[in-house]
Scaffold this active site. Structure first.
Site, PDB file in Angstrom:
ATOM      1  N   SER A  56       0.776  -1.176   0.043  1.00  0.00           N
ATOM      2  CA  SER A  56       0.000  -0.027   0.060  1.00  0.00           C
ATOM      3  C   SER A  56       0.929   1.410  -0.012  1.00  0.00           C
ATOM      4  O   SER A  56       0.419   2.385  -0.187  1.00  0.00           O
ATOM      5  CB  SER A  56      -1.010  -0.109   1.101  1.00  0.00           C
ATOM      6  OG  SER A  56      -1.961  -0.878   0.839  1.00  0.00           O
ATOM      7  N   LYS A  59       0.484   3.354  -2.816  1.00  0.00           N
ATOM      8  CA  LYS A  59      -0.816   4.654  -2.975  1.00  0.00           C
ATOM      9  C   LYS A  59      -0.187   6.114  -2.783  1.00  0.00           C
ATOM     10  O   LYS A  59      -0.917   6.842  -3.397  1.00  0.00           O
ATOM     11  CB  LYS A  59      -1.554   4.259  -1.867  1.00  0.00           C
ATOM     12  CG  LYS A  59      -2.416   3.053  -1.807  1.00  0.00           C
ATOM     13  CD  LYS A  59      -3.240   2.899  -0.568  1.00  0.00           C
ATOM     14  CE  LYS A  59      -4.399   1.824  -0.955  1.00  0.00           C
ATOM     15  NZ  LYS A  59      -3.680   0.464  -0.472  1.00  0.00           N
ATOM     16  N   SER A 116      -6.670   3.510   3.887  1.00  0.00           N
ATOM     17  CA  SER A 116      -5.929   2.812   3.075  1.00  0.00           C
ATOM     18  C   SER A 116      -6.871   2.016   1.905  1.00  0.00           C
ATOM     19  O   SER A 116      -6.366   0.748   1.727  1.00  0.00           O
ATOM     20  CB  SER A 116      -5.126   1.611   3.639  1.00  0.00           C
ATOM     21  OG  SER A 116      -3.969   1.129   2.882  1.00  0.00           O
TER      22      SER A 116
END
Length: 389
Positions: A56, A59, A116
């Site tokens: 993640s 991102k 997230s």
């Protein structure tokens, strides 16, 4: 010839600073990179350029491109974006969006940063994609990353969902984080938010996963990451006083290890290093020989204070040298760049500082030129020069 003045007037630098030993941080992370933002000093680098699954943490690239689009007017915070079947299909950490939603961009950004949200990333990606697909946006992410100098980053999706070839390096993550903090301070504030409740539909996913927030160590961002392949990672930043440290690490085996390692890195970076002025503006660092000048030498000075981030523990003198091609040919103008100061703190990258003429040196008159040449010739044959007057 190249003249090296080693340990510059050793006494001069020793008086300014005698502190050059810092214990290296022995991280258990597979890869890590730690940067002092203000000075650009790399404090720790372990496998920093290895292209690894970022989970993640990738991102951050989607967020950077969203911030960029908002700044350029291609997207607005109040704009409501549709949710596709593809975006809704994502599992893992999500905002629990469905195809009946039209979600404000600002909520999507907070959903990515705090929750997230994999689905939120896909919604942003499809809105900004050149062909309306997440894959098209991922290709755009890769090209933009290359333009930003992130040479070890390739994206296959917008959120770090496991995919062959979706990789970033820890150095790239720190570079990207630095750009977010520097380029978009108005959006960076979102990264310090510890909770975001979207529409009450995800009560188990409202807390920011960044373990450093709220610890009182100055942490204010950025993003955690975890997949089975990548392990546990964190790209983080903390500010204490005027100093900011940015770091990225990955490959840890638990959330606890990630939290402990990240906190230890921040404390180490702030406690073991401090900014020191090693040369003051206008201070003569060394004196260079001058050929055919009214004076036989000229002082070498820095245009401004030279402040470096250095270890706080006391030790031996700072290793440094002045490099110039000499002897220098007169005439020399005051402020003319003549040399370079190279400082090599133990365990840290070298630092180069241009040095300039402290004062003007005119060319020698006819008699002095003759005496200079005669002196050189007589020295070569081992006889003293005779008075020509």
């Amino acid at each position: 010839m190249t003249v090296l003045i080693k340990r510059i007037a050793a006494a001069a630098l020793t008086l300014v600073l005698a502190a050059q030993t810092a214990a290296a941080f022995d991280t258990s992370a597979r890869a890590a990179f730690v940067l002092d933002q203000e000075t650009g000093t790399v404090l720790l680098s372990k496998n920093a350029d290895e292209a690894l699954p970022p989970a993640s943490m990738s991102k951050l690239m989607t967020l950077y491109m969203a911030f960029e689009a908002i700044r350029e007017g291609r997207l607005s915070l109040d704009e409501r974006l549709p949710v596709s079947q593809h975006a809704m299909s994502y599992g893992g950490s999500t905002m629990f969006l469905d195809t009946t939603d039209r979600v404000r961009v600002e909520d999507l950004l907070r959903g990515i940063i705090v929750m997230s949200g994999n689905d939120a990333c896909a919604v942003i990606a499809e809105a900004l994609s050149p062909n309306g697909t997440e894959r098209g946006f991922a290709e755009l992410m890769t090209r933009r990353a290359q333009q930003l100098g992130m040479t070890s980053s390739t994206f296959k999706n917008s959120n770090g969902w496991p995919a062959e070839g979706h990789v970033m390096s820890m150095r790239d993550l720190v570079l990207l984080s630095n750009r977010i903090i520097t380029d978009y301070p108005e959006f960076y504030e979102m990264f310090s938010e510890e909770r975001f409740e979207f529409d009450g539909r995800a009560p188990q996913n409202v807390s920011n996963r960044n373990p450093l927030l709220g610890l009182g160590i100055g942490a204010d961002g950025l993003k955690t990451g975890h997949t089975q392949e990548a392990g546990y990672g964190l790209t983080g930043s903390a500010k204490q006083g005027e100093r900011r440290v940015i770091f990225a690490l990955t490959g840890l085996d638990s959330t606890r290890a990630r939290a402990e390692e990240s906190e230890a890195i921040v404390n180490w970076a702030f406690r073991q290093f401090a900014e020191r002025t090693i040369v003051e503006e206008g201070q003569a660092v060394a004196r260079a020989d001058v050929w055919m000048g009214a004076e036989d030498g000229v002082g070498l000075v820095a245009e401004e204070d030279v402040t470096l981030l250095l270890p706080t523990l006391t030790g031996g003198p700072l290793e440094a040298e002045v490099v110039y091609t000499g002897p220098l040919q007169a005439p020399i103008a005051a402020g003319q760049q003549l040399a370079e100061l190279i400082v090599r703190p133990e365990g840290l990258p070298e630092h180069r500082v241009p040095l300039f003429a402290e004062n003007a040196v005119a060319g020698a008159g006819f008699v002095n030129r003759v005496m200079t040449v005669a002196g050189v010739l007589f020295r070569r044959i081992g006889q003293p020069p005779q008075d020509v007057m």
